[in-house]
Design a protein around this motif. Structure first.
Motif, PDB file in Angstrom:
ATOM      1  N   SER A 115       1.969   0.392 -12.733  1.00  7.18           N
ATOM      2  CA  SER A 115       1.630   0.470 -11.322  1.00  7.18           C
ATOM      3  C   SER A 115       1.694  -0.904 -10.657  1.00  7.18           C
ATOM      4  CB  SER A 115       0.223   1.042 -11.135  1.00  7.18           C
ATOM      5  OG  SER A 115      -0.174   0.946  -9.780  1.00  7.18           O
ATOM      6  N   PRO A 116       2.454  -1.049  -9.580  1.00  6.63           N
ATOM      7  CA  PRO A 116       2.502  -2.338  -8.871  1.00  6.63           C
ATOM      8  C   PRO A 116       1.191  -2.672  -8.170  1.00  6.63           C
ATOM      9  CG  PRO A 116       3.668  -0.651  -7.631  1.00  6.63           C
ATOM     10  CD  PRO A 116       3.319  -0.037  -8.950  1.00  6.63           C
ATOM     11  N   PHE A 117       0.322  -1.686  -8.012  1.00  8.66           N
ATOM     12  CA  PHE A 117      -0.950  -1.924  -7.321  1.00  8.66           C
ATOM     13  C   PHE A 117      -1.991  -2.564  -8.232  1.00  8.66           C
ATOM     14  CE2 PHE A 117       0.798   1.958  -5.174  1.00  8.66           C
ATOM     15  CZ  PHE A 117       1.247   1.285  -4.042  1.00  8.66           C
ATOM     16  N   GLU A 118      -1.708  -2.639  -9.539  1.00 12.23           N
ATOM     17  CA  GLU A 118      -2.663  -3.214 -10.482  1.00 12.23           C
ATOM     18  C   GLU A 118      -2.318  -4.646 -10.871  1.00 12.23           C
ATOM     19  OE1 GLU A 118      -2.811  -0.580 -13.788  1.00 12.23           O
ATOM     20  OE2 GLU A 118      -3.667   1.098 -12.658  1.00 12.23           O
ATOM     21  N   ARG A 119      -1.215  -5.166 -10.355  1.00 10.09           N
ATOM     22  CA  ARG A 119      -0.792  -6.513 -10.731  1.00 10.09           C
ATOM     23  C   ARG A 119      -1.631  -7.566 -10.023  1.00 10.09           C
ATOM     24  NH1 ARG A 119       5.317  -4.438  -9.775  1.00 10.09           N
ATOM     25  NH2 ARG A 119       5.587  -3.407 -11.794  1.00 10.09           N
TER      26      ARG A 119
END
Length: 359
Positions: A115-119
């Motif tokens: 998920s790119p939202f967890e980077r």
């Protein structure tokens, strides 16, 4: 195709276009291809006979608004670099419907397994991600049909985005290739290992070069063929100049890639994660499987579970050179045929047929 209008009723929207997209397009029903950027592995000759238009997002949306397209394939919603471009094109087609045109079906093929939202990002990057996140959620809500290329992608989407609020069709169609038609030939070198891909850290070129002397010490007849191009080209040239067991092929044509994979026993792609990237599948892995290579890779690929379950070698990202060398040696000494494990129809083609069913 030099035209101000799209004449087909199918279209595919890509941010970046690569040769694999073009090769696949020749095997599929006609569809206009709209793209913004050419990838490093783009070969112009493959566009012959296709409708291929290079267009920035606003221009692509304008072309779609004036088109007769009834099914549009967009980049997957979690590809945030494409989110606003996809949102513009979808909005153009929805506006066309409001103006009396036919409603278009929006479809997508999804491979993202992180998920790119967890980077973890800096403040500026987080603000930018918040903006593209709005576009990504809009795209997700507007997409009518999604085919996941791996189960890892399905799990990622379930966690990263809200449940669809409308009748979105979802399916998992594994991104496994059918055996390549060129595979029925001779010339197999049982001691040949291939690295195929961009010459960058994240694809694992430094890792395979660090492991190779250990492979050579254990399997003296082993040979390594490195194919591709990229920022680490000088390092690849130096390695080939210093080690006669290493062969270097810069930016090979597709015919040479097939030839080299056909003679190789092992394909190694030790992908390494970065702060903003994780290997989704790895096209070289797919091509290696299609040519009956044993695969050595890391657990980063969305196919890691399938590969491990079917006798290939999967190591941890960041493993030591010796651990990677041991995996390569194991693959050389205990080769695993993929022929009986692969589908008769390429998984991406099967996904395309499902995505465009009824179109």
């Amino acid at each position: 195709m030099a035209s101000s209008r799209i004449q087909t009723d199918r279209a595919r929207l890509y941010r970046t276009l690569r040769s694999a997209h073009l090769e696949r397009a020749h095997a599929l029903p006609p569809a206009a291809i709209l793209f913004r950027i050419k990838r490093y592995d783009f070969h112009e000759e493959l566009t012959e006979g296709l409708v291929v238009l290079q267009a920035r997002p606003v221009h692509a949306a304008w072309l779609l608004l004036r088109s007769r397209v009834t099914t549009l394939e967009i980049s997957e919603p979690l590809m945030l670099s494409s989110a606003w471009g996809s949102a513009l094109s979808i909005s153009a087609l929805r506006l066309r419907a409001l103006l009396g045109g036919r409603r278009a079906t929006i479809v997508s093929y999804a491979l993202e397994n992180a998920s790119p939202f967890e980077r973890k990002l800096g403040l500026k990057a987080r603000l930018r991600r918040a903006s593209t996140g709005i576009a990504a959620r809009f795209v997700w809500r507007q997409t009518d049909r999604v085919a996941f290329g791996t189960d890892a992608a399905r799990v990622t989407y379930r966690k990263a985005l809200p449940a669809p609020t409308r009748g979105t069709d979802l399916a998992v169609i594994p991104a496994l290739p059918a055996p390549c038609v060129c595979a029925a030939g001779s010339g197999l070198d049982p001691d040949r290992v291939v690295f195929l891909g961009a010459f960058v850290d994240r694809k694992g070129l430094p890792d395979i070069l660090a492991a190779w002397p250990r492979v050579s010490a254990l399997v003296p007849h082993a040979r390594l063929t490195i194919m591709g191009k990229g920022a680490l080209e000088d390092r690849a040239r130096q390695a080939a100049a210093e080690d006669p067991t290493i062969e270097l092929i810069i930016d090979p044509p597709r015919s040479e890639i097939h030839r080299q994979l056909r003679r190789a026993s092992v394909l190694a792609l030790p992908s390494q994660p970065t702060a903003t990237w994780r290997e989704q599948v790895g096209l070289p892995i797919v091509e290696g499987l299609a040519h009956d290579c044993s695969i050595v890779t890391t657990a980063e690929t969305g196919l890691a579970t399938w590969l491990a379950d079917h006798g290939h070698d999967v190591v941890a990202p960041g493993c030591s050179p010796q651990q990677l060398a041991d995996a390569v040696v194991h693959a050389l000494q205990a080769p695993h045929s993929s022929a009986d494990d692969l589908p008769t129809v390429d998984g991406r083609l099967a996904a395309d047929a499902w995505l465009f069913s009824g179109a």
